[in-house]
Design an enzyme around this catalytic site. Structure first.
Site, PDB file in Angstrom:
ATOM      1  N   ILE A 114       4.817  -1.284  -6.095  1.00  0.00           N
ATOM      2  CA  ILE A 114       4.874  -0.348  -4.897  1.00  0.00           C
ATOM      3  C   ILE A 114       6.038  -0.877  -3.848  1.00  0.00           C
ATOM      4  O   ILE A 114       6.099  -2.021  -3.231  1.00  0.00           O
ATOM      5  CB  ILE A 114       3.563  -0.522  -4.095  1.00  0.00           C
ATOM      6  CG1 ILE A 114       2.508  -0.103  -4.834  1.00  0.00           C
ATOM      7  CG2 ILE A 114       3.598   0.628  -2.665  1.00  0.00           C
ATOM      8  CD1 ILE A 114       0.833  -0.312  -4.335  1.00  0.00           C
ATOM      9  N   GLY A 160       7.724  -0.892   0.047  1.00  0.00           N
ATOM     10  CA  GLY A 160       7.229  -0.492   1.432  1.00  0.00           C
ATOM     11  C   GLY A 160       5.969  -0.852   1.657  1.00  0.00           C
ATOM     12  O   GLY A 160       5.454  -0.087   2.026  1.00  0.00           O
ATOM     13  N   TYR A 163      17.144  12.514   7.924  1.00  0.00           N
ATOM     14  CA  TYR A 163      15.785  12.197   7.330  1.00  0.00           C
ATOM     15  C   TYR A 163      15.087  13.125   6.607  1.00  0.00           C
ATOM     16  O   TYR A 163      14.801  12.964   5.364  1.00  0.00           O
ATOM     17  CB  TYR A 163      14.736  11.689   8.643  1.00  0.00           C
ATOM     18  CG  TYR A 163      13.336  11.553   7.809  1.00  0.00           C
ATOM     19  CD1 TYR A 163      13.044  10.181   7.174  1.00  0.00           C
ATOM     20  CD2 TYR A 163      12.337  12.374   8.166  1.00  0.00           C
ATOM     21  CE1 TYR A 163      11.853   9.759   6.768  1.00  0.00           C
ATOM     22  CE2 TYR A 163      11.282  12.230   7.388  1.00  0.00           C
ATOM     23  CZ  TYR A 163      10.935  11.103   6.932  1.00  0.00           C
ATOM     24  OH  TYR A 163       9.662  10.884   6.298  1.00  0.00           O
TER      25      TYR A 163
END
Ligand SMILES: NC(=O)c1ccc[n+]([C@@H]2O[C@H](COP(=O)([O-])OP(=O)(O)OC[C@H]3O[C@@H](n4cnc5c(N)ncnc54)[C@H](OP(=O)(O)O)[C@@H]3O)[C@@H](O)[C@H]2O)c1
Length: 282
Positions: free
Chosen positions: A12, A14, A168
């Site tokens: 995983i 982050g 983003y």
């Protein structure tokens, strides 16, 4: 601990905050062996202690890398591969909204590098290991924010004009287009690739920016965001549920498949993004 997940390895990114940390906590409780990725040494130590104390799971290894730098992604992939000889789940989750234009030392725009190129490169470097692991899964955390934009291939990294929020949104569109193209390339294997929208979640998302932006986001989160437990549900579902075994190349929200935007479904554009990403990283 749920014995069906005992011994399965889940990576995983982050994992030191927000959705990734919550997913790590839950998957640790289910018995997964975890390879977690963080960038900040203090947050890595405190997250590791927190997850181990809460779940009793001692099978957790933390790796440190700044995923906006491709040389660090390459080193990370080597470290992961020298630690684990199989990978059941890769959860590409690390991401950020970076309001102001920044170029990394490697010459990439930082949002594009962190949110898209790191998913692409880490997956590519780990793919042989993932594919040799039975029923393995790649899960990419995207966002419904992708609907607000289209990719302009002539200004993919905002070098000819950068706006933080659109950048983003474009990077999250990239996550979906990458997942669809990857899913097609994985057809016929027993590895799957899916992506998801977690919801608008009350995390540290956006807190890396200047005060005005942080304030606006904090207010919006207070009014309409869901808590992180709810926000991590679809990531956990795609990483662990038997219901999605064999399900490939889909976009999920609230643990259900959902249509994504028109451009995300244009196969020609998915292939073009793949080719450009490969060229940028070669
Ligand atoms: N929150 C939302 O409403 C929302 C909605 C849709 C999609 N998403 C997506 O969900 C994912 C997780 O976001 P979140 O809301 O959980 O945000 P968060 O609370 O800010 O957590 C982001 C995680 O990514 C890590 N990270 C950031 N930049 C990094 C870098 N350069 N190198 C390595 N790690 C880095 C952070 O590390 P540190 O702990 O060191 O900061 C943290 O662990 C992102 O992909 C985001 O785009 C979030």
């Amino acid at each position: 601990m749920t014995s069906t997940h005992q011994g399965k390895i889940c990576i995983i990114t982050g994992a030191t905050d927000g959705i990734g940390k919550e997913a790590a906590m839950h998957l640790a409780g289910m018995g997964f062996t975890l390879g977690l990725v963080g960038r900040n040494r203090d947050k890595i130590s405190s997250t590791l202690a927190e997850i181990q104390n809460a779940t009793g799971n001692k099978h957790i290894t933390f790796f440190q890398a700044d995923l906006s730098l491709m040389k660090e992604v390459r080193r990370l992939a080597e470290e992961i591969q020298s630690t684990f000889d199989k990978i059941n789940v890769l959860l590409n989750n690390a991401g950020a909204y970076i309001a102001d234009f920044e170029k990394t030392g490697e010459g990439f725009e930082r949002t594009f590098a962190l949110n898209h190129l790191s998913y692409f490169l880490l997956t590519d470097l780990l793919l042989d290991t993932i594919k040799t692991t039975p029923n393995s899964r790649i899960v990419n955390v995207a966002s419904d924010a992708h609907r607000k934009t289209n990719l302009n291939f002539d200004n993919l990294q905002g070098f000819n004009g950068y706006k933080g929020w659109p950048a983003y949104c474009k990077s999250k569109l990239c996550n979906i287009m990458f997942t669809y193209e990857l899913g097609r390339r994985l057809e016929g294997s027993d590895t799957t690739a899916n992506c998801l929208h977690p919801g608008f979640v009350n995390t540290s998302f956006g807190n890396n920016n200047r005060a005005g932006i942080r304030l606006g986001l904090t207010a919006a989160k207070a009014v309409s965001a869901i808590n992180v437990k709810k926000g991590a549900k679809t990531s956990i579902y795609l990483a662990s549920s038997s219901e999605v075994e064999g399900v490939n190349g889909k976009y999920f929200a609230k643990c259900k498949p959902k249509n994504s935007s028109p451009q995300s479904n244009v196969i020609e554009d998915q292939k073009r993004l793949w080719d450009i990403s490969e060229q940028l990283l070669s």
